[in-house]
Motif scaffolding. Structure first.
Motif, short mmCIF file in Angstrom:
data_model
loop_
_atom_site.label_atom_id
_atom_site.label_comp_id
_atom_site.label_asym_id
_atom_site.label_seq_id
_atom_site.Cartn_x
_atom_site.Cartn_y
_atom_site.Cartn_z
N ASP A 144 0.82 -1.20 0.00
CA ASP A 144 0.00 0.00 0.00
C ASP A 144 0.86 1.26 0.00
OD1 ASP A 144 0.92 -0.47 2.55
OD2 ASP A 144 -0.88 0.26 3.55
N ALA A 145 0.22 2.39 -0.07
CA ALA A 145 0.92 3.67 -0.23
C ALA A 145 1.76 4.02 1.00
CB ALA A 145 -0.08 4.78 -0.53
N THR A 146 1.29 3.66 2.19
CA THR A 146 2.05 4.02 3.39
C THR A 146 3.36 3.25 3.47
OG1 THR A 146 0.82 2.40 4.69
CG2 THR A 146 0.02 4.67 4.71
N THR A 147 3.35 2.00 3.04
CA THR A 147 4.58 1.20 3.04
C THR A 147 5.61 1.78 2.09
OG1 THR A 147 3.26 -0.76 3.50
CG2 THR A 147 5.51 -1.13 2.75
N VAL A 148 5.15 2.16 0.92
CA VAL A 148 6.05 2.77 -0.06
C VAL A 148 6.59 4.09 0.47
CG1 VAL A 148 6.18 3.76 -2.38
CG2 VAL A 148 4.95 1.63 -2.01
N LEU A 149 5.73 4.89 1.08
CA LEU A 149 6.14 6.19 1.61
C LEU A 149 7.14 6.03 2.75
CD1 LEU A 149 5.71 9.22 1.38
CD2 LEU A 149 3.87 9.01 3.07
N LEU A 158 10.47 4.98 1.28
CA LEU A 158 11.08 6.11 0.59
C LEU A 158 11.70 7.09 1.59
CD1 LEU A 158 11.52 7.55 -2.14
CD2 LEU A 158 9.34 8.70 -1.74
N ILE A 159 11.00 7.36 2.68
CA ILE A 159 11.51 8.28 3.69
C ILE A 159 12.76 7.71 4.36
CG2 ILE A 159 11.00 9.27 5.97
CD1 ILE A 159 8.12 9.67 4.97
N ILE A 160 12.75 6.43 4.68
CA ILE A 160 13.91 5.81 5.34
C ILE A 160 15.14 5.86 4.44
CG2 ILE A 160 14.85 3.60 6.13
CD1 ILE A 160 12.07 2.98 7.27
N PHE A 162 20.36 8.23 2.69
CA PHE A 162 21.14 8.84 1.63
C PHE A 162 21.56 10.26 2.01
CE2 PHE A 162 21.29 11.60 -2.12
CZ PHE A 162 22.35 11.00 -2.81
N GLY A 163 20.64 11.02 2.59
CA GLY A 163 20.94 12.40 2.99
C GLY A 163 22.03 12.46 4.06
N VAL A 164 21.98 11.57 5.02
CA VAL A 164 23.00 11.57 6.08
C VAL A 164 24.36 11.23 5.51
CG1 VAL A 164 23.74 10.32 8.15
CG2 VAL A 164 21.39 11.10 7.96
#
Length: 114
Positions: free
Chosen positions: A2-7, A10-12, A17-19
């Motif tokens: 579902d969309a929450t799993t993908v989101l 993606l956030i994780i 990557f940002g760190v």
């Protein structure tokens, strides 16, 4: 999925990557600033490098600790403890003990090599 799993995934991954990106770019900027001020290149050497065998030994001892934790967790579950508590606590305790053993073994090998 579902969309929450993908989101959440993606956030994780974008946070990781940002760190890593911020760490590498700030380290590069710091090194360039030191070079501009005339610092010696030996400043950038961090010292001891890990050998491949030490990394493999650390991973092996961690895996042995986690496996032992799963076995002990199963025994604790059979004795009546809640499965979530039994498995989680046993895995973390024995995994940590495996890493602690690897630290002592690495120190012993380091003294032997010196």
């Amino acid at each position: 999925m579902d969309a929450t799993t993908v989101l959440v995934n993606l956030i994780i991954f974008s946070t990781l990557f940002g760190v890593v990106y911020m760490f590498l770019t700030s380290r590069n900027k710091e090194r360039l600033a030191l070079i501009e001020k005339g610092a010696d290149a030996s400043v950038f050497n961090s010292g001891k490098k890990f050998s491949f065998s030490e990394v493999i030994m650390n991973i092996a001892l961690l895996a042995i600790g986690i496996g032992t934790g799963v076995l002990v967790g199963a025994m604790l579950e059979q004795s009546g403890l809640a499965s979530e508590v039994a498995f989680t606590s046993s895995i973390f305790i024995f995994g940590g003990l495996g890493l602690l053993v690897s630290i002592f073994i690495n120190k012993k090998l380091e003294k032997k090599n010196d």
